[in-house]
Write a protein that holds these residues in place. Structure first.
Motif, PDB file in Angstrom:
ATOM      1  N   LEU A  64       0.823  -1.210   0.000  1.00 30.93           N
ATOM      2  CA  LEU A  64       0.000   0.000   0.000  1.00 30.93           C
ATOM      3  C   LEU A  64       0.858   1.263   0.000  1.00 30.93           C
ATOM      4  O   LEU A  64       0.392   2.324  -0.421  1.00 30.93           O
ATOM      5  N   ARG A  65       2.096   1.147   0.460  1.00 32.02           N
ATOM      6  CA  ARG A  65       2.983   2.306   0.454  1.00 32.02           C
ATOM      7  C   ARG A  65       3.694   2.507  -0.882  1.00 32.02           C
ATOM      8  O   ARG A  65       4.243   3.582  -1.128  1.00 32.02           O
ATOM      9  N   TYR A  66       3.691   1.486  -1.730  1.00 32.43           N
ATOM     10  CA  TYR A  66       4.462   1.580  -2.982  1.00 32.43           C
ATOM     11  C   TYR A  66       3.832   2.589  -3.946  1.00 32.43           C
ATOM     12  O   TYR A  66       2.624   2.604  -4.166  1.00 32.43           O
ATOM     13  N   LYS A  67       4.669   3.433  -4.514  1.00 33.90           N
ATOM     14  CA  LYS A  67       4.291   4.348  -5.586  1.00 33.90           C
ATOM     15  C   LYS A  67       5.294   4.176  -6.719  1.00 33.90           C
ATOM     16  O   LYS A  67       6.505   4.127  -6.465  1.00 33.90           O
ATOM     17  N   PRO A  68       4.829   4.058  -7.975  1.00 28.39           N
ATOM     18  CA  PRO A  68       5.767   3.858  -9.086  1.00 28.39           C
ATOM     19  C   PRO A  68       6.689   5.057  -9.247  1.00 28.39           C
ATOM     20  O   PRO A  68       6.283   6.208  -9.062  1.00 28.39           O
ATOM     21  N   SER A  69       7.955   4.756  -9.577  1.00 26.51           N
ATOM     22  CA  SER A  69       8.941   5.827  -9.733  1.00 26.51           C
ATOM     23  C   SER A  69       8.877   6.489 -11.096  1.00 26.51           C
ATOM     24  O   SER A  69       9.422   7.552 -11.310  1.00 26.51           O
ATOM     25  N   SER A  70       8.211   5.859 -12.070  1.00 25.66           N
ATOM     26  CA  SER A  70       8.101   6.425 -13.412  1.00 25.66           C
ATOM     27  C   SER A  70       6.653   6.401 -13.850  1.00 25.66           C
ATOM     28  O   SER A  70       5.843   5.617 -13.372  1.00 25.66           O
ATOM     29  N   ASP A  71       6.315   7.275 -14.794  1.00 23.42           N
ATOM     30  CA  ASP A  71       4.930   7.407 -15.244  1.00 23.42           C
ATOM     31  C   ASP A  71       4.434   6.164 -15.974  1.00 23.42           C
ATOM     32  O   ASP A  71       3.242   5.884 -15.998  1.00 23.42           O
ATOM     33  N   ASP A  72       5.369   5.402 -16.585  1.00 22.99           N
ATOM     34  CA  ASP A  72       4.930   4.251 -17.365  1.00 22.99           C
ATOM     35  C   ASP A  72       4.837   2.990 -16.526  1.00 22.99           C
ATOM     36  O   ASP A  72       4.556   1.922 -17.051  1.00 22.99           O
ATOM     37  N   ALA A  73       5.093   3.080 -15.215  1.00 19.25           N
ATOM     38  CA  ALA A  73       5.028   1.889 -14.368  1.00 19.25           C
ATOM     39  C   ALA A  73       3.599   1.679 -13.908  1.00 19.25           C
ATOM     40  O   ALA A  73       3.195   2.111 -12.847  1.00 19.25           O
ATOM     41  N   GLY A  74       2.825   1.024 -14.695  1.00 23.40           N
ATOM     42  CA  GLY A  74       1.448   0.701 -14.323  1.00 23.40           C
ATOM     43  C   GLY A  74       0.459   1.785 -14.626  1.00 23.40           C
ATOM     44  O   GLY A  74      -0.728   1.612 -14.426  1.00 23.40           O
ATOM     45  N   GLY A  75       0.895   2.931 -15.105  1.00 21.21           N
ATOM     46  CA  GLY A  75      -0.042   3.996 -15.449  1.00 21.21           C
ATOM     47  C   GLY A  75      -0.569   4.683 -14.212  1.00 21.21           C
ATOM     48  O   GLY A  75      -0.224   4.362 -13.083  1.00 21.21           O
ATOM     49  N   PRO A  76      -1.438   5.657 -14.375  1.00 23.92           N
ATOM     50  CA  PRO A  76      -1.977   6.383 -13.228  1.00 23.92           C
ATOM     51  C   PRO A  76      -2.914   5.512 -12.408  1.00 23.92           C
ATOM     52  O   PRO A  76      -3.478   4.544 -12.894  1.00 23.92           O
ATOM     53  N   ALA A  77      -3.045   5.882 -11.150  1.00 23.91           N
ATOM     54  CA  ALA A  77      -3.945   5.125 -10.279  1.00 23.91           C
ATOM     55  C   ALA A  77      -5.369   5.245 -10.778  1.00 23.91           C
ATOM     56  O   ALA A  77      -5.822   6.335 -11.148  1.00 23.91           O
ATOM     57  N   PRO A  78      -6.122   4.157 -10.792  1.00 22.15           N
ATOM     58  CA  PRO A  78      -7.494   4.204 -11.297  1.00 22.15           C
ATOM     59  C   PRO A  78      -8.413   4.882 -10.323  1.00 22.15           C
ATOM     60  O   PRO A  78      -8.135   4.982  -9.149  1.00 22.15           O
ATOM     61  N   ARG A  79      -9.529   5.333 -10.851  1.00 20.25           N
ATOM     62  CA  ARG A  79     -10.551   5.877  -9.974  1.00 20.25           C
ATOM     63  C   ARG A  79     -11.326   4.736  -9.335  1.00 20.25           C
ATOM     64  O   ARG A  79     -11.362   3.636  -9.833  1.00 20.25           O
TER      65      ARG A  79
END
Length: 500
Positions: free
Chosen positions: A325-340
């Motif tokens: 739950l703490r993980y945030k991607p370091s690059s924009d292409d890592a999994g894309g933006p968080a979904p709504r």
């Protein structure tokens, strides 16, 4: 002897074999390096953990002190010298048992003096009564003579005054007797107080007097003994931080340990959450009283305990390590933006599970199905004509409430309240068909689902992280309950490995 030609041939063959072996070894080494490097690159690009199904236990830690449920402090209401102390520490006593005595001689002398004063007052009363009798007789005689006009009117008035004075003296003597009797009775009560008795059955915890010691009770009652009424039932007063007190309720189970018994764990139950807050160094705590069964007498008053209050326990739920739950991607292409948040679909699925747990009858199930169908039709209409501002309760294109991002807590509360009101309207027919127990469970489930926090998880799909929005439930500090588009056994990303 071998010829020079044979020697040269053998040498060339050996060199060829060695060269071939070296080539083969280099090829094998290159293949192993390429394979291991590729595997490492593929497998270690992401650090992952597995979504599991298990139990979540949420507990609040606090410290406190053991004490008897009822402790009586015994003092002295009279002053004097202690002549006898009949009990010691840890002695068991029963109600009305004599536990100490104070020298009674002073009060006995006062009683004798009071009795003498009462006797003197009685003698004065008899004298006043005799004077009254004589004054009344003299007044009657003069009144009769005055009727015959044989004595002056002034003599009759003097006789009347003498009679009234004699009556007053009798009343004064009677009041003096009552006063002296009351004083003597007070002294007699104080004489009884020179014998100190136990007011309850219990155990002596403290004793602060010795024979020969003088007790002075003129200003306040001195404390002589402390008696614990019943040590088979004890209590702990825990100091719970203000950030946790909202989760504590009476009846919750408590487990605790004491340094005196490091290998044993004890249990208790929350009995009371007191409202009297204490502030120490700007830290606000509330006292929570926990009752403890001490039938075997192991626990002792005054022990410091480390307790955990179990405020929630979730059985057989999906849980994931908090690192995911703490993980945030370091690059924009890592999994894309968080979904709504997919409130429309995910909420309906969760509500369907809640409805299944209620064991609805045919009428109730029909009301639920009708409400779900109405919600889906409304969502389908929004997919065709989404609102430009995107402020629908379920979000455009069939999504749930928009993520508030950096919105204030007040705004988030307003959004949740609007969503809750909409669901109450949608399922009003179902609520009307439920009985009281079912309605209570349904309302609690809807409130919990609407008010739940949501966060993105990055699920590993085909070697790449895919962002999914999940609803967050209870957490125990290591793992957190999650629900949504995720299943047991799914791999979720907890971090990224360094690029090779």
């Amino acid at each position: 002897m071998s010829s020079p030609r044979n020697k040269r041939t053998s040498s060339r063959t050996t060199r060829r074999l060695l060269a071939g072996g070296v080539v083969v070894a280099l090829a094998v080494l290159a293949a192993w390096y390429w394979k291991s490097h590729t595997a490492t690159s593929d497998e270690s690009a992401w650090r992952t953990t597995t979504v599991e199904r298990g139990d979540i236990r949420v507990a609040i830690s606090a410290t406190g002190t053991l004490s008897a449920i009822s402790t009586v402090t015994i003092g002295s209401q009279v002053s004097g010298q202690v002549t006898d102390v009949l009990v010691d520490f840890n002695d068991k006593v029963v109600k009305d048992q004599v536990i100490a005595r104070i020298d009674p001689s002073t009060y006995e002398a006062q009683i004798n003096q009071g009795n003498a004063q009462v006797a003197s007052a009685r003698a004065s009363l008899e004298q006043a009564q005799a004077t009254l009798a004589n004054a009344e007789a003299d007044y009657r005689r003069k009144a009769e003579l005055g009727a015959q006009q044989l004595v002056a009117r002034s003599d009759i008035d003097l006789a009347r005054a003498a009679r009234d004075q004699a009556r007053a003296q009798v009343n004064a003597a009677q009041a003096q007797i009552r006063q002296q009797s009351a004083s003597t009775e007070t002294t007699r009560i104080n004489l009884g107080r020179t014998v100190i008795r136990s007011p309850v059955d219990g155990v002596v915890l403290t004793r602060t007097i010795e024979p020969g010691q003088t007790v002075a009770a003129s200003l306040q009652a001195p404390e002589l003994f402390t008696i614990a009424e019943d040590l088979s039932k004890m209590k702990i007063e825990l100091a719970v931080d203000e950030s946790d007190i909202g989760q504590v309720r009476a009846g919750q189970s408590v487990s605790f340990t004491a340094d005196a018994f490091p290998d044993r764990q004890f249990g208790g139950v929350v009995d009371q959450v007191r409202l009297s807050a204490t502030t120490t160094s700007n830290v606000v705590t509330y006292p929570v009283v926990v009752t403890v069964d001490n039938a075997d007498g192991t626990l002792l008053p005054g022990l410091t305990v480390n307790a955990e209050i179990e405020v929630s326990k979730r059985d057989d739920v999906l849980k994931v390590a908090n690192a995911a739950l703490r993980y945030k991607p370091s690059s924009d292409d890592a999994g894309g933006p968080a979904p709504r948040t997919r409130g429309g679909g995910a909420m309906i699925d969760d509500l369907a599970r809640t409805a299944a747990s209620l064991k609805l009858d045919a009428t109730q199930q029909a009301a639920f199905d009708a409400a779900v169908e109405a919600i889906r039709q409304r969502q389908a209409a929004r997919q065709v004509a989404p609102q430009p501002d995107g402020n629908s309760l379920f979000g455009g294109r069939g999504r749930g409430p928009r993520s508030t991002g950096g919105a204030s807590g007040a705004l988030q509360a307003q959004i949740r309240q609007r969503v809750l009101e909409r669901y109450q309207q949608d399922f009003a027919a179902l609520r009307a068909a439920l009985d009281d127990g079912q309605r209570q469970q349904w309302d609690a489930a809807v409130s919990a689902l609407v008010g739940a926090r949501r966060a993105p998880l990055y699920k590993l799909v085909d070697g790449q992280p895919q962002a999914v929005m999940v609803r967050i439930g209870a957490g125990d500090g290591t793992s957190t309950e999650v629900s949504g588009d995720i299943e047991a056994g799914d791999l979720v990303v907890t971090g990224e490995r360094a690029r090779q």
